[in-house]
Design a protein around this motif. Structure first.
Motif, mmCIF file in Angstrom:
data_model
loop_
_atom_site.group_PDB
_atom_site.id
_atom_site.type_symbol
_atom_site.label_atom_id
_atom_site.label_comp_id
_atom_site.label_asym_id
_atom_site.label_seq_id
_atom_site.Cartn_x
_atom_site.Cartn_y
_atom_site.Cartn_z
ATOM 1 N N UNK A 99 0.665 -1.112 -0.115
ATOM 2 C CA UNK A 99 0.103 -0.022 0.094
ATOM 3 C C UNK A 99 0.962 1.195 -0.020
ATOM 4 N N UNK A 100 1.869 1.121 0.929
ATOM 5 C CA UNK A 100 2.807 2.472 0.823
ATOM 6 C C UNK A 100 3.478 2.776 -0.554
ATOM 7 N N UNK A 101 3.728 1.486 -1.395
ATOM 8 C CA UNK A 101 4.467 1.757 -2.548
ATOM 9 C C UNK A 101 3.390 2.412 -3.552
ATOM 10 N N UNK A 102 2.125 1.843 -3.335
ATOM 11 C CA UNK A 102 1.110 2.224 -4.234
ATOM 12 C C UNK A 102 0.817 4.013 -4.093
ATOM 13 N N UNK A 103 1.100 4.345 -2.584
ATOM 14 C CA UNK A 103 0.679 5.763 -2.403
ATOM 15 C C UNK A 103 1.949 6.532 -3.134
ATOM 16 N N UNK A 104 3.089 6.142 -3.066
ATOM 17 C CA UNK A 104 4.201 6.551 -3.727
ATOM 18 C C UNK A 104 3.888 6.745 -5.323
ATOM 19 N N UNK A 105 3.482 5.872 -5.834
ATOM 20 C CA UNK A 105 2.985 5.899 -7.317
ATOM 21 C C UNK A 105 1.993 6.904 -7.637
ATOM 22 N N UNK A 106 0.804 6.842 -6.545
ATOM 23 C CA UNK A 106 -0.417 7.668 -6.861
ATOM 24 C C UNK A 106 -0.110 9.298 -6.653
ATOM 25 N N UNK A 107 1.034 9.435 -5.618
ATOM 26 C CA UNK A 107 1.377 10.645 -5.340
ATOM 27 C C UNK A 107 2.140 11.241 -6.492
ATOM 28 N N UNK A 108 2.996 10.534 -7.178
ATOM 29 C CA UNK A 108 3.778 10.838 -8.470
ATOM 30 C C UNK A 108 2.415 11.179 -9.566
ATOM 31 N N UNK A 109 1.722 10.474 -9.731
ATOM 32 C CA UNK A 109 0.712 10.162 -10.791
ATOM 33 C C UNK A 109 -0.005 11.525 -10.644
ATOM 34 N N UNK A 110 -0.521 11.940 -9.502
ATOM 35 C CA UNK A 110 -1.458 13.063 -9.205
ATOM 36 C C UNK A 110 -0.638 14.299 -8.821
ATOM 37 N N UNK A 111 0.733 14.434 -9.424
ATOM 38 C CA UNK A 111 1.416 15.737 -9.077
ATOM 39 C C UNK A 111 1.626 16.118 -7.795
ATOM 40 N N UNK A 112 1.536 14.953 -6.561
ATOM 41 C CA UNK A 112 1.413 15.487 -5.227
ATOM 42 C C UNK A 112 0.291 15.639 -4.559
ATOM 43 N N UNK A 113 -1.062 15.736 -5.329
ATOM 44 C CA UNK A 113 -2.211 15.798 -4.727
ATOM 45 C C UNK A 113 -2.477 14.666 -3.945
ATOM 46 N N UNK A 114 -2.401 13.577 -4.263
ATOM 47 C CA UNK A 114 -2.818 12.469 -3.273
ATOM 48 C C UNK A 114 -1.403 12.351 -2.360
ATOM 49 N N UNK A 115 -1.830 12.589 -1.192
ATOM 50 C CA UNK A 115 -0.812 12.591 0.021
ATOM 51 C C UNK A 115 -1.479 12.417 1.344
ATOM 52 N N UNK A 116 -1.209 11.133 1.912
ATOM 53 C CA UNK A 116 -1.536 10.755 2.858
ATOM 54 C C UNK A 116 -0.851 11.374 4.282
ATOM 55 N N UNK A 117 0.000 12.126 4.083
ATOM 56 C CA UNK A 117 0.366 12.780 5.438
ATOM 57 C C UNK A 117 -0.334 14.145 5.774
ATOM 58 N N UNK A 118 -1.459 14.175 5.198
ATOM 59 C CA UNK A 118 -2.637 14.993 5.853
ATOM 60 C C UNK A 118 -2.947 14.720 6.929
ATOM 61 N N UNK A 119 -2.710 13.923 7.746
ATOM 62 C CA UNK A 119 -3.509 13.458 9.069
ATOM 63 C C UNK A 119 -3.190 14.614 10.216
#
Length: 301
Positions: A99-119
């Motif tokens: 899941x963490x690696x998928x987060x990295x891919x989605x963070x890149x694909x969305x130019x940083x908009x997808x970001x789980x560090x918003x907690x």
């Protein structure tokens, strides 16, 4: 993205046994389980002989318990809670690492908009203070992800609410497929199908059902920013807090429920042009339906 893995209100799984494996009379009497899973009321309906249905329900509940043990913010013993508390997770379990690696891919694909560090940002907004300081802590690029450890930057904390529900959906679909079930629809707020077709309505809290899709072997995830409010603001947050949701509802179809979940979350904050660019970076066949505030909708991909 929003605060908790467990904010969904309903979970349902309907599965059928392999074609020809069950007599018509047996198919007419599905085995049903009702209870509580992933913080939501749950109903599991399995159209299969009782022994197979019982194994399917047990496998489903096992996968949902595992998802909670990995990704729940409510459980202080979960892997995510331990990472947030200590800043490091040594030897992350394989699903957590995936899941963490998928987060990295989605963070890149969305130019940083997808970001789980918003907690921390979510918590600051909920508590009514320290928002600017919390915003400075955000940034998935500051998170180190390796097979040996996952390490946060000082002060960071993660929420996987924008992806973990889809990831859990995929876990369940895979487990039921391993049992030999060939026609499955998993609904944890996100939909994932094995076989099909299944007719899925796309719904918005204000506008109701606005479109429908036929789903075969794929997944659909839907995000509606207005479904949950945080001190009057939408619960889906940009990491820099410099954007507000542009769409009433976003539904993404993809081969992976986790990918669809992450994309639908991020796309709420992105323009049509930005979404088109992101789709070009994602696996072929990924598409999105965007519902505007006025009730009109378009499909990209």
């Amino acid at each position: 993205m929003s605060d908790e893995l467990t904010r969904r209100r309903f979970l349902a799984i309907s599965a059928a046994a392999p074609l020809g494996a069950v007599a018509p009379a047996a198919r007419a009497a599905p085995v049903t389980w009702q209870g509580f899973a992933l913080g939501a009321e749950a109903r599991l309906t399995i159209h299969a002989p009782p022994p197979l249905a019982d194994r399917a329900i047990a496998a489903t509940l096992s996968q949902l318990r595992q998802a909670e043990q990995l990704f729940s913010l409510y459980d202080p013993a979960s892997a995510l809670s331990r990472l947030n508390r200590t800043g490091v997770l040594k030897n992350p379990p394989p699903p957590f690492l995936d899941l963490a690696r998928l987060c990295t891919r989605m963070h890149a694909a969305t130019a940083g908009v997808f970001d789980p560090t918003v907690q921390p940002l979510w918590q600051a907004l909920a508590q009514g203070g320290g928002v600017r300081e919390a915003a400075r802590l955000t940034g998935w690029h500051k998170v180190s992800v390796t097979a040996q450890e996952i390490r946060l930057a000082p002060g960071q904390a993660l929420t996987f609410n924008g992806i973990a529900q889809g990831f859990a959906t995929g876990m369940v679909r895979a487990a039921l497929g391993r049992l030999g079930l060939e026609r499955i629809l998993v609904n944890t707020g996100e939909f994932a199908a094995l076989g099909g077709p299944f007719r899925i309505g796309l719904a918005d809290p204000e506008h109701g059902v606005f479109a429908a899709r036929s789903l075969t072997g794929r997944a659909i995830a839907t995000s509606s920013p207005g479904a949950l409010r945080l001190r009057g603001a939408a619960h889906i947050l940009h990491p820099a807090l410099d954007r507000r949701p542009l769409w009433a509802t976003v539904s993404t179809e993809a081969g992976s429920a986790a990918l669809a979940d992450a994309a639908s979350t991020a796309f709420c904050l992105m323009s049509e042009r930005e979404i088109s660019a992101a789709l070009a970076r994602l696996p072929g066949g990924t598409s999105v339906t965007l519902l505007a505030q006025d009730g009109s909708h378009i499909t990209l991909g």
